[in-house]
Design a protein around this motif. Structure first.
Motif, PDB file in Angstrom:
ATOM      1  N   PHE A 110       0.843  -1.203   0.000  1.00 27.13           N
ATOM      2  CA  PHE A 110       0.000   0.000   0.000  1.00 27.13           C
ATOM      3  C   PHE A 110       0.881   1.257   0.000  1.00 27.13           C
ATOM      4  CE2 PHE A 110      -3.156  -3.022   1.761  1.00 27.13           C
ATOM      5  CZ  PHE A 110      -4.204  -2.764   0.905  1.00 27.13           C
ATOM      6  N   ARG A 111       2.034   1.180   0.699  1.00 24.06           N
ATOM      7  CA  ARG A 111       2.906   2.347   0.766  1.00 24.06           C
ATOM      8  C   ARG A 111       3.449   2.708  -0.626  1.00 24.06           C
ATOM      9  NH1 ARG A 111       5.242   4.563   5.161  1.00 24.06           N
ATOM     10  NH2 ARG A 111       5.188   2.678   6.424  1.00 24.06           N
ATOM     11  N   GLU A 112       3.894   1.687  -1.365  1.00 19.94           N
ATOM     12  CA  GLU A 112       4.416   1.949  -2.707  1.00 19.94           C
ATOM     13  C   GLU A 112       3.374   2.639  -3.581  1.00 19.94           C
ATOM     14  OE1 GLU A 112       6.666  -2.217  -2.432  1.00 19.94           O
ATOM     15  OE2 GLU A 112       6.248  -1.630  -4.492  1.00 19.94           O
ATOM     16  N   LEU A 113       2.139   2.147  -3.482  1.00 25.90           N
ATOM     17  CA  LEU A 113       1.074   2.720  -4.311  1.00 25.90           C
ATOM     18  C   LEU A 113       0.690   4.124  -3.845  1.00 25.90           C
ATOM     19  CD1 LEU A 113      -1.085   2.580  -6.509  1.00 25.90           C
ATOM     20  CD2 LEU A 113      -2.536   1.284  -4.947  1.00 25.90           C
ATOM     21  N   LEU A 114       0.410   4.253  -2.544  1.00 26.24           N
ATOM     22  CA  LEU A 114      -0.187   5.512  -2.068  1.00 26.24           C
ATOM     23  C   LEU A 114       0.829   6.643  -1.917  1.00 26.24           C
ATOM     24  CD1 LEU A 114      -2.789   4.123   0.492  1.00 26.24           C
ATOM     25  CD2 LEU A 114      -3.125   4.774  -1.897  1.00 26.24           C
ATOM     26  N   TYR A 115       2.090   6.305  -1.613  1.00 27.13           N
ATOM     27  CA  TYR A 115       3.109   7.356  -1.498  1.00 27.13           C
ATOM     28  C   TYR A 115       3.934   7.494  -2.768  1.00 27.13           C
ATOM     29  CZ  TYR A 115       2.253   8.508   3.376  1.00 27.13           C
ATOM     30  OH  TYR A 115       1.683   8.964   4.530  1.00 27.13           O
ATOM     31  N   ASP A 116       4.582   6.383  -3.199  1.00 30.74           N
ATOM     32  CA  ASP A 116       5.524   6.487  -4.324  1.00 30.74           C
ATOM     33  C   ASP A 116       4.796   6.841  -5.626  1.00 30.74           C
ATOM     34  OD1 ASP A 116       7.161   5.669  -2.356  1.00 30.74           O
ATOM     35  OD2 ASP A 116       7.553   3.660  -3.149  1.00 30.74           O
ATOM     36  N   ILE A 117       3.636   6.271  -5.835  1.00 26.43           N
ATOM     37  CA  ILE A 117       2.937   6.489  -7.106  1.00 26.43           C
ATOM     38  C   ILE A 117       1.902   7.606  -7.003  1.00 26.43           C
ATOM     39  CG2 ILE A 117       1.452   5.397  -8.853  1.00 26.43           C
ATOM     40  CD1 ILE A 117       2.938   2.759  -8.207  1.00 26.43           C
ATOM     41  N   CYS A 118       1.084   7.565  -5.964  1.00 25.91           N
ATOM     42  CA  CYS A 118      -0.003   8.552  -5.868  1.00 25.91           C
ATOM     43  C   CYS A 118       0.407   9.835  -5.140  1.00 25.91           C
ATOM     44  CB  CYS A 118      -1.218   7.933  -5.185  1.00 25.91           C
ATOM     45  SG  CYS A 118      -1.934   6.600  -6.155  1.00 25.91           S
ATOM     46  N   GLY A 119       1.625   9.884  -4.632  1.00 23.60           N
ATOM     47  CA  GLY A 119       2.157  11.139  -4.100  1.00 23.60           C
ATOM     48  C   GLY A 119       1.726  11.518  -2.699  1.00 23.60           C
ATOM     49  N   GLY A 120       1.107  10.581  -1.955  1.00 22.10           N
ATOM     50  CA  GLY A 120       0.737  10.865  -0.567  1.00 22.10           C
ATOM     51  C   GLY A 120      -0.520  11.716  -0.453  1.00 22.10           C
ATOM     52  N   ARG A 151       1.445  -6.102   1.725  1.00 26.27           N
ATOM     53  CA  ARG A 151       1.343  -6.320   0.277  1.00 26.27           C
ATOM     54  C   ARG A 151      -0.143  -6.379  -0.113  1.00 26.27           C
ATOM     55  NH1 ARG A 151       5.160 -11.360  -1.173  1.00 26.27           N
ATOM     56  NH2 ARG A 151       3.662 -12.372   0.202  1.00 26.27           N
ATOM     57  N   MET A 152      -0.459  -5.849  -1.277  1.00 23.99           N
ATOM     58  CA  MET A 152      -1.871  -5.748  -1.692  1.00 23.99           C
ATOM     59  C   MET A 152      -2.324  -7.026  -2.402  1.00 23.99           C
ATOM     60  SD  MET A 152      -1.964  -1.767  -2.932  1.00 23.99           S
ATOM     61  CE  MET A 152      -0.637  -1.940  -4.116  1.00 23.99           C
ATOM     62  N   SER A 153      -2.160  -8.164  -1.716  1.00 24.42           N
ATOM     63  CA  SER A 153      -2.561  -9.461  -2.278  1.00 24.42           C
ATOM     64  C   SER A 153      -3.774  -9.980  -1.520  1.00 24.42           C
ATOM     65  CB  SER A 153      -1.414 -10.456  -2.134  1.00 24.42           C
ATOM     66  OG  SER A 153      -1.250 -10.781  -0.765  1.00 24.42           O
ATOM     67  N   TYR A 154      -4.375 -11.044  -2.052  1.00 22.90           N
ATOM     68  CA  TYR A 154      -5.526 -11.651  -1.376  1.00 22.90           C
ATOM     69  C   TYR A 154      -5.146 -12.118   0.026  1.00 22.90           C
ATOM     70  CZ  TYR A 154      -7.643 -11.684  -6.033  1.00 22.90           C
ATOM     71  OH  TYR A 154      -8.132 -11.311  -7.241  1.00 22.90           O
ATOM     72  N   GLU A 155      -3.993 -12.846   0.111  1.00 19.52           N
ATOM     73  CA  GLU A 155      -3.640 -13.446   1.402  1.00 19.52           C
ATOM     74  C   GLU A 155      -3.106 -12.413   2.399  1.00 19.52           C
ATOM     75  OE1 GLU A 155      -2.220 -14.024  -1.539  1.00 19.52           O
ATOM     76  OE2 GLU A 155      -0.125 -14.650  -1.418  1.00 19.52           O
TER      77      GLU A 155
END
Lengths: 436, 165
Positions: free
Chosen positions: A262-272, A303-307
C-alpha cells in the motif's frame, strides 16, 4: 526492476483500440494459439496460471471454467462489465483504451468451454464504451475472429454487448443473468450455480467472469502459465489494476504486481495525502463493501494481495482504494456507504431491504446530533443481523461498513452521540438534501 | 410518433431482437429506444416494447421502474446526473451538487422552467478519479467545477434562444 505490465499493455501505442493497430502489436495471437490447442488444454493453462477472478471474490478462473459440463450442447460466456462498486473504475479503462484484449480474451474463454455466444454485460452508464465495443466486434468479425468458423476452424461463436440501466445489483452474477434475460435484476436462489445446467443464462451452463479477469487471458495464452505465475505472490498470481480515489495527490488506475505494498502505491505512485499538512486516516481497500482499516504503518507495509490483506482484517477484492485523510469523520463515511446500499438493495430479501433503510435513518439521526448513546449499539446490531442471511452478498456488503467503522473508529461515532461533534466535512443539512 | 414501423429505429430494433434466443431479453435495449423517441418511458412506449418482446405491458413497466436510467417522467433536454457518492464526495461533489442546484434555482430532481436542465444525484458512476463529475444524457462530463458548469449552462441557454428566435 520495472513492473510487469499485462492489463495496461499497449497503452502507449496510439490508437491501440483500433483493430488494425491491435493486430500489428500482436493482437489475436493468443486466440490463434488457443485454437491450436484442445479446449481442455486451454482450461488447464488458465488453471496453472493461478489467475483468480478480479471482480472481488478471487475465485480461480480456470477452475470455474472446468465446472462447465462438456456434454451440454449450448453454453454461454458472460463478461461482467457492470463495474458499480463505489470507487471502482478499472474495467472502464480496459474497455475504453484497449477493448480488443477483452474481446480476444472472451473468445478464448468461449473456445475453452465451447460456448455458443459471449454476452458482455455493461452498466448502462458505459453507453459510449459499449458502442465502441460494438464497432470493435464488427472489425474483428471482418477478419474472421467473430462469428462462424473462427480462425478458419470448426469453432463458431457470436459476441454481443448488452447495456444495463443503472443497478449495482446486476454486478452480482445471478442478478446479471436475470437482467440479461429481460427479468428484474434480482439474485437467484443457488444451487443451481451458473456453471450448472438450469443455473446459467437461459438455463444453460454459463461462465461469468469480470472484464479484468478476461483481459489477462490473451497474455497467458501467448506467454504461458509459468511466466504468469512468476509474477505476484504465492496465492495471488499476476498483476492487479488498483483504482485509487479520495485524498491522494494523483488518483487513478495503476497496474502493479500483487507483491506491491500500500505504501508503494499511495506514497511512491499517488504522491501521498492531497492536502499539505494532512495525514492519512483511513482506507477502504475494496470500495464501499470491504472492511475499513486505519491507514497506519502496519497497513502501509502490507502487500496488496488476497492473502496479505486477509491478515490485516480486510480484503483486496476489486482493489478500489478509497483514501481518507484526518479531516474525514468516519460516521459520515458510514452514512455515505449506507445510502449507497440502501439505494442499490434490490428489495428481494427483507433483511437487506429493511436493514439498509433503518440503518440510514438512525445514522442520519446520529449525524444530525440527535442520536442517543445506545444508537451506536443499535446500528451495529441491525448490521450484524443482516450479514450472511440474504440471497446474495449485498446484505453482507451493506453490513460491513457499519460493523467495521464502529469497530475501528468508535470515537467518531461516540463524539456525535455525546453531542460534542465539532468537525464535519459536510453539514448534516446538506447531506439530508442529497439523500433520497 | 412511434417506434414500431418507424424507419429511424427499424434496423436497430431488429438487430437487438436478433441478438438473443428469447425476445424478452431485448426489453432493455428497446426501452432505451422508446425513451429516445418519447423523451421518457411513456405508456405508448411501454406498450410498443411489450408488443415487440411478447411481454405483458405490466412486466415491461416493472423493468422500467427497476432501473434508474429509464425515466418514468419527462426530463429536461439535458438530464444531469451528478455523482455524489463517497469517492466523489471526498473531492467536493456534495458541494458541487448543492451549488449546481442553487445556480439553476431548482430542487433535487427538478427541471428548470425553460425545460433545459434536470439535476439528480446518483450513485457511483465509475469515474472517481475525475470528480466532481456528472453524466449528461449518458455521456460523462469530468473534472468539473462551477465555473466550467456556469459557462456550459450559458452556452446551452444561448443555443435555445437561437433556436427560438
Amino acid at each position: 526492476m520495472t513492473n510487469p505490465i499485462i492489463l495496461l499493455r499497449g497503452q502507449e501505442v496510439p490508437n491501440i483500440h483500433q483493430y488494425d493497430v491491435y493486430v500489428q502489436h500482436g493482437g489475436y495471437q493468443g486466440l490463434k494459439k488457443a485454437l491450436g490447442m484442445s479446449p481442455d488444454e486451454v482450461i488447464n493453462e488458465v488453471k496453472n496460471s493461478g489467475l483468480r477472478g478480479r471482480g472481488g471474490a478471487g475465485f480461480p478462473a480456470g477452475v470455474k471454467w472446468s465446472f462447465i459440463p462438456k456434454n451440454e450442447p449450448v453454453k454461454y460466456v458472460t463478461v461482467n462489465a457492470d463495474e458499480s462498486e463505489t470507487g471502482t473504475f478499472k474495467d472502464r479503462l480496459i474497455m475504453e483504451t484497449n477493448p480488443h484484449q477483452l474481446i480476444e480474451g472472451a473468445l478464448i474463454c468461449a473456445y475453452a468451454i465451447q460456448a455458443k455466444a459471449v454476452y458482455i454485460y455493461l452498466r448502462g452508464e458505459f453507453w459510449d464504451v459499449a458502442h465502441q465495443l460494438d464497432q470493435c466486434i464488427e472489425d474483428a468479425r471482418k477478419d474472421g475472429w467473430v462469428g462462424k468458423n473462427i480462425g478458419g476452424g470448426n469453432f463458431s461463436c457470436e459476441v454481443y454487448t448488452h447495456l444495463g440501466a443503472g443497478a449495482y445489483i446486476c454486478g452480482e452474477e445471478s442478478a446479471l443473468l436475470n437482467s440479461l434475460e429481460g427479468k428484474l435484476g434480482q439474485p437467484r436462489v443457488r444451487p443451481p450455480f451458473p456453471a450448472q445446467k438450469g443455473g446459467g443464462l437461459y438455463g444453460e451452463p454459463t461462465v461469468v467472469n469480470n472484464v479484468e479477469t478476461i483481459a489477462n487471458v490473451p497474455w497467458i495464452m501467448v506467454n504461458g502459465a509459468a511466466e504468469y505465475k512468476k509474477i505476484g505472490t504465492e496465492q495471488s498470481a499476476g498483476t492487479k489494476l488498483y483504482c485509487v480515489s479520495g485524498h491522494v495527490k494523483k488518483p487513478g488506475v495503476y497496474e502493479l504486481p500483487f507483491t506491491a505494498t500500500f505504501r508503494e502505491l499511495l506514497y511512491d505512485i499517488c504522491g501521498g495525502p492531497s492536502v499539505e499538512g494532512r495525514n492519512f486516516k483511513a482506507l477502504l481497500p475494496s470500495g464501499g463493501s470491504g472492511p475499513i482499516v486505519h491507514l497506519n504503518d502496519q497497513v502501509l507495509d502490507t502487500r496488496m494481495s488476497y492473502e496479505d490483506t486477509a491478515k490485516i482484517g480486510t480484503i483486496i477484492g476489486s482493489a478500489s482504494l478509497i483514501v481518507m485523510d484526518d479531516s474525514v469523520d468516519i460516521t459520515w463515511v458510514a452514512s455515505k456507504v449506507t445510502k449507497f446500499f440502501k439505494h442499490e438493495s434490490c428489495g428481494k430479501c427483507t433483511p437487506c431491504r429493511e436493514g439498509t433503510y433503518w440503518l440510514d435513518k438512525v445514522i442520519d439521526r446520529i449525524l444530525a446530533g440527535e442520536g442517543r448513546p445506545e444508537d451506536v449499539k443499535l446500528i451495529e446490531n441491525v448490521a450484524k443481523n443482516m450479514a450472511g442471511i440474504t440471497l446474495c452478498a449485498l446484505g453482507e456488503f451493506a453490513a460491513n461498513p457499519i460493523i467495521h467503522t464502529i469497530k475501528n473508529f468508535p470515537d467518531d461515532f461516540n463524539q456525535h452521540v455525546a453531542k460534542k461533534a465539532e468537525t464535519k466535512p459536510v453539514p448534516a443539512k446538506k447531506l439530508a438534501a442529497a439523500g433520497d | 410518433m412511434a417506434i414500431i414501423n418507424n424507419d429511424k429505429y427499424t434496423q436497430r430494433i431488429n438487430w437487438h431482437l436478433s441478438k438473443y434466443p428469447d425476445k424478452r431479453s431485448a426489453v432493455m435495449p428497446l426501452l432505451y429506444i422508446a425513451q429516445e423517441e418519447y423523451g421518457w418511458v411513456s405508456p405508448e412506449g411501454i406498450n410498443e416494447v411489450a408488443q415487440l418482446c411478447d411481454m405483458d405491458p405490466t412486466q415491461v413497466k416493472s423493468i422500467a421502474g427497476f432501473y434508474t436510467m429509464y425515466s418514468e417522467k419527462p426530463k429536461g433536454k439535458y438530464w444531469l446526473q451528478v455523482c455524489n457518492d463517497l469517492a466523489c464526495a471526498l473531492r467536493g461533489a456534495d458541494e458541487f451538487h448543492h451549488d449546481l442546484l442553487h445556480h439553476l434555482g431548482i430542487e433535487e430532481g427538478g427541471t428548470t422552467d425553460d425545460g433545459l436542465f434536470t439535476v439528480e444525484h446518483v450513485m457511483c458512476l465509475a469515474a472517481c478519479d475525475k470528480a466532481p463529475m456528472l453524466q449528461c444524457n449518458f455521456h460523462f462530463m469530468e473534472n468539473l467545477d462551477m465555473a466550467k458548469m456556469k459557462a456550459w449552462i450559458e452556452e446551452k441557454r444561448a443555443e435555445l434562444e437561437k433556436e427560438n428566435s
